[in-house]
Design an enzyme around this catalytic site. Structure first.
Site, mmCIF file in Angstrom:
data_model
loop_
_atom_site.group_PDB
_atom_site.id
_atom_site.type_symbol
_atom_site.label_atom_id
_atom_site.label_comp_id
_atom_site.label_asym_id
_atom_site.label_seq_id
_atom_site.Cartn_x
_atom_site.Cartn_y
_atom_site.Cartn_z
ATOM 1 N N ARG A 32 34.058 34.641 -22.097
ATOM 2 C CA ARG A 32 33.019 35.361 -23.072
ATOM 3 C C ARG A 32 32.205 36.552 -22.541
ATOM 4 N NH1 ARG A 32 29.446 30.808 -25.992
ATOM 5 N NH2 ARG A 32 28.537 32.659 -26.730
ATOM 6 N N GLN A 51 18.008 35.571 -31.498
ATOM 7 C CA GLN A 51 18.635 34.401 -31.491
ATOM 8 C C GLN A 51 19.936 34.728 -30.682
ATOM 9 O OE1 GLN A 51 18.780 32.106 -35.422
ATOM 10 N NE2 GLN A 51 18.566 34.206 -36.052
ATOM 11 N N HIS A 111 17.576 31.510 -27.783
ATOM 12 C CA HIS A 111 18.886 30.796 -27.516
ATOM 13 C C HIS A 111 19.370 31.042 -26.035
ATOM 14 C CE1 HIS A 111 19.439 29.944 -31.872
ATOM 15 N NE2 HIS A 111 18.865 29.154 -31.438
ATOM 16 N N CYS A 159 20.136 26.736 -11.933
ATOM 17 C CA CYS A 159 20.760 25.381 -11.226
ATOM 18 C C CYS A 159 20.285 23.939 -11.989
ATOM 19 C CB CYS A 159 19.762 25.261 -9.912
ATOM 20 S SG CYS A 159 20.307 23.688 -8.887
ATOM 21 N N THR A 209 20.546 38.192 -39.374
ATOM 22 C CA THR A 209 20.580 36.611 -39.400
ATOM 23 C C THR A 209 20.913 36.039 -40.633
ATOM 24 O OG1 THR A 209 19.682 34.709 -38.864
ATOM 25 C CG2 THR A 209 18.144 36.734 -39.246
ATOM 26 N N ASN A 244 20.112 43.425 -43.839
ATOM 27 C CA ASN A 244 21.643 42.317 -43.770
ATOM 28 C C ASN A 244 22.482 43.157 -44.852
ATOM 29 O OD1 ASN A 244 23.358 40.123 -44.118
ATOM 30 N ND2 ASN A 244 21.785 38.957 -42.969
ATOM 31 N N GLU A 286 24.329 41.280 -46.807
ATOM 32 C CA GLU A 286 24.199 40.399 -47.940
ATOM 33 C C GLU A 286 22.954 39.691 -47.954
ATOM 34 O OE1 GLU A 286 26.522 36.542 -45.936
ATOM 35 O OE2 GLU A 286 27.749 38.380 -46.632
HETATM 36 P P1 NAD Z 1 25.270 34.300 -38.548
HETATM 37 O O1 NAD Z 1 26.422 34.557 -37.885
HETATM 38 O O2 NAD Z 1 24.947 33.082 -39.123
HETATM 39 O O3 NAD Z 1 24.796 35.321 -39.424
HETATM 40 C C1 NAD Z 1 24.820 36.733 -39.248
HETATM 41 C C2 NAD Z 1 24.327 37.526 -40.386
HETATM 42 O O4 NAD Z 1 24.408 38.988 -40.126
HETATM 43 C C3 NAD Z 1 24.979 37.316 -41.708
HETATM 44 O O5 NAD Z 1 23.918 37.104 -42.709
HETATM 45 C C4 NAD Z 1 25.592 38.796 -41.979
HETATM 46 O O6 NAD Z 1 25.894 39.122 -43.497
HETATM 47 C C5 NAD Z 1 24.705 39.677 -41.118
HETATM 48 N N1 NAD Z 1 25.592 40.909 -40.785
HETATM 49 C C6 NAD Z 1 26.733 41.035 -40.399
HETATM 50 N N2 NAD Z 1 26.909 42.294 -39.880
HETATM 51 C C7 NAD Z 1 25.777 42.715 -40.181
HETATM 52 C C8 NAD Z 1 25.616 44.237 -39.967
HETATM 53 N N3 NAD Z 1 26.056 45.173 -39.266
HETATM 54 N N4 NAD Z 1 24.222 44.434 -40.086
HETATM 55 C C9 NAD Z 1 23.328 43.540 -40.949
HETATM 56 N N5 NAD Z 1 23.652 42.581 -41.050
HETATM 57 C C10 NAD Z 1 25.079 42.314 -40.723
HETATM 58 O O7 NAD Z 1 24.318 34.565 -37.433
HETATM 59 P P2 NAD Z 1 22.768 34.155 -36.649
HETATM 60 O O8 NAD Z 1 21.707 33.891 -37.937
HETATM 61 O O9 NAD Z 1 22.346 34.745 -35.653
HETATM 62 O O10 NAD Z 1 23.367 32.545 -36.404
HETATM 63 C C11 NAD Z 1 24.264 32.351 -35.478
HETATM 64 C C12 NAD Z 1 23.877 31.349 -34.174
HETATM 65 O O11 NAD Z 1 24.871 31.633 -33.377
HETATM 66 C C13 NAD Z 1 22.818 31.748 -33.574
HETATM 67 O O12 NAD Z 1 21.846 30.945 -33.354
HETATM 68 C C14 NAD Z 1 23.171 32.807 -32.225
HETATM 69 O O13 NAD Z 1 22.383 32.283 -30.991
HETATM 70 C C15 NAD Z 1 24.504 32.244 -32.075
HETATM 71 N N6 NAD Z 1 25.453 33.319 -31.839
HETATM 72 C C16 NAD Z 1 24.957 34.477 -31.101
HETATM 73 C C17 NAD Z 1 25.778 35.704 -31.005
HETATM 74 C C18 NAD Z 1 25.503 36.914 -30.046
HETATM 75 O O14 NAD Z 1 24.937 36.556 -28.960
HETATM 76 N N7 NAD Z 1 25.899 38.075 -30.503
HETATM 77 C C19 NAD Z 1 27.216 35.927 -31.591
HETATM 78 C C20 NAD Z 1 27.209 34.575 -32.572
HETATM 79 C C21 NAD Z 1 26.320 33.542 -32.759
HETATM 80 ZN ZN ZN Z 2 19.703 24.466 -7.011
#
Ligand code: NAD
Ligand code: ZN
Length: 246
Positions: free
Chosen positions: A71, A102, A120, A128, A188, A213, A215
């Site tokens: 990753r 997040q 997160h 460690c 989000t 967003n 959506e």
């Molecule tokens: P989610 O995947 O649940 O939701 C993503 C949201 O972003 C959706 O509502 C979608 O409609 C919207 N979206 C997509 N593309 C977009 C754009 N170009 N512009 C604006 N909006 C857009 O994400 P979440 O709510 O962050 O929850 C996911 C969890 O998973 C979090 O807790 C996070 O820590 C983790 N996560 C992190 C990453 C990262 O670090 N990039 C990636 C995936 C998941």
């Molecule tokens: Zn240590």
């Protein structure tokens, strides 16, 4: 949402006293960061739920590290997009008082944001399992990194399933939200707690909530402004409008 509405949002930001932003995985979509859910989420035959847990690490640290190194490599090849860059610019100019994310991808930092509350954790920071040693890796991990102080295993400093959030970071997050009079929620789904309820804290003391967003989300019915579109396009447009107010 048409330009008049975007103007209203820019107006609200320019009139705010304490403006904060909350970001989720959607802000990194235009940087091609994989979601690690659904199709993207599969690595070999495993899914995130099987790997991002303390028990998985205890059982097979090298497997968990292989997955994280993969990753780190994927995300290392991604670049911050105009949405990350605009937020960094707003911090520099003093418009944005706090950035809460997040995401674990570190793209806000790479875009130049200095003060990011990562609820997160961060994919690049390791800690460690035995002592208080913490460091930030510059390149993807190789094998199982070990602690320079006590030689125990280092693990990714991210919040795994079943773990609680870092209380020090959460204290800062709640203090920022209590103070905020305007909050922008970007990319989000607002399904993961407690981040999903952060904007409600701002609403509770009559603050303004702006949602960006692609959506509608569960939050949409309670926000003051919902802007439907891509964060990487909307934020630079808002920045242009803000420049007109200056
Ligand atoms: P989610 O995947 O649940 O939701 C993503 C949201 O972003 C959706 O509502 C979608 O409609 C919207 N979206 C997509 N593309 C977009 C754009 N170009 N512009 C604006 N909006 C857009 O994400 P979440 O709510 O962050 O929850 C996911 C969890 O998973 C979090 O807790 C996070 O820590 C983790 N996560 C992190 C990453 C990262 O670090 N990039 C990636 C995936 C998941
Ligand atoms: Zn240590």
């Amino acid at each position: 949402m048409n330009m008049t509405h975007l103007g209203e949002v820019a107006d609200a930001i320019s009139k705010s006293d304490y403006f904060v932003a909350l970001t989720g995985a959607g802000i990194s979509k235009e940087s091609n960061v994989p979601t690690f859910r659904g199709e993207d989420g599969l690595w070999r035959q495993y899914n995130a739920m099987e790997l991002a847990t303390p028990s998985a690490f205890a059982k097979n640290p090298s497997l968990v590290w292989e997955w994280y190194a993969w990753r780190q490599k994927l995300i290392g090849e991604c670049e911050p997009n105009p949405a990350h860059k605009t937020l960094a610019l707003w911090e520099q100019r003093g418009i944005l008082k706090s950035l809460i994310t997040q995401n674990v991808d570190g793209l806000h930092i790479r875009a130049g944001s200095k003060d990011v509350l990562e609820v997160h954790g961060d994919l690049w920071t390791v800690k460690c399992i035995a002592c208080d040693h913490r460091e930030r890796l510059q390149i993807a991990a190789v094998g199982i990194p070990s602690c320079p102080k006590c030689n125990n295993h280092l693990r990714p400093d991210v919040v795994w399933f079943g773990e609680s959030l870092n209380p020090e970071i959460m204290k800062k997050v709640y203090a920022q939200l209590e103070q905020a009079d305007t909050c922008m929620v970007i990319g989000t789904s607002a399904l993961v707690q407690p981040a999903a309820s952060f904007p409600l804290i701002v609403k509770r003391h009559s603050g303004i909530v702006i949602e960006i967003n692609l959506e509608e989300t569960v939050l949409t019915p309670v926000v003051d402004f919902h802007i439907s579109g891509k964060a990487g396009e909307i934020l630079p447009e808002l920045d242009e409008l803000l420049n007109k107010f200056r």
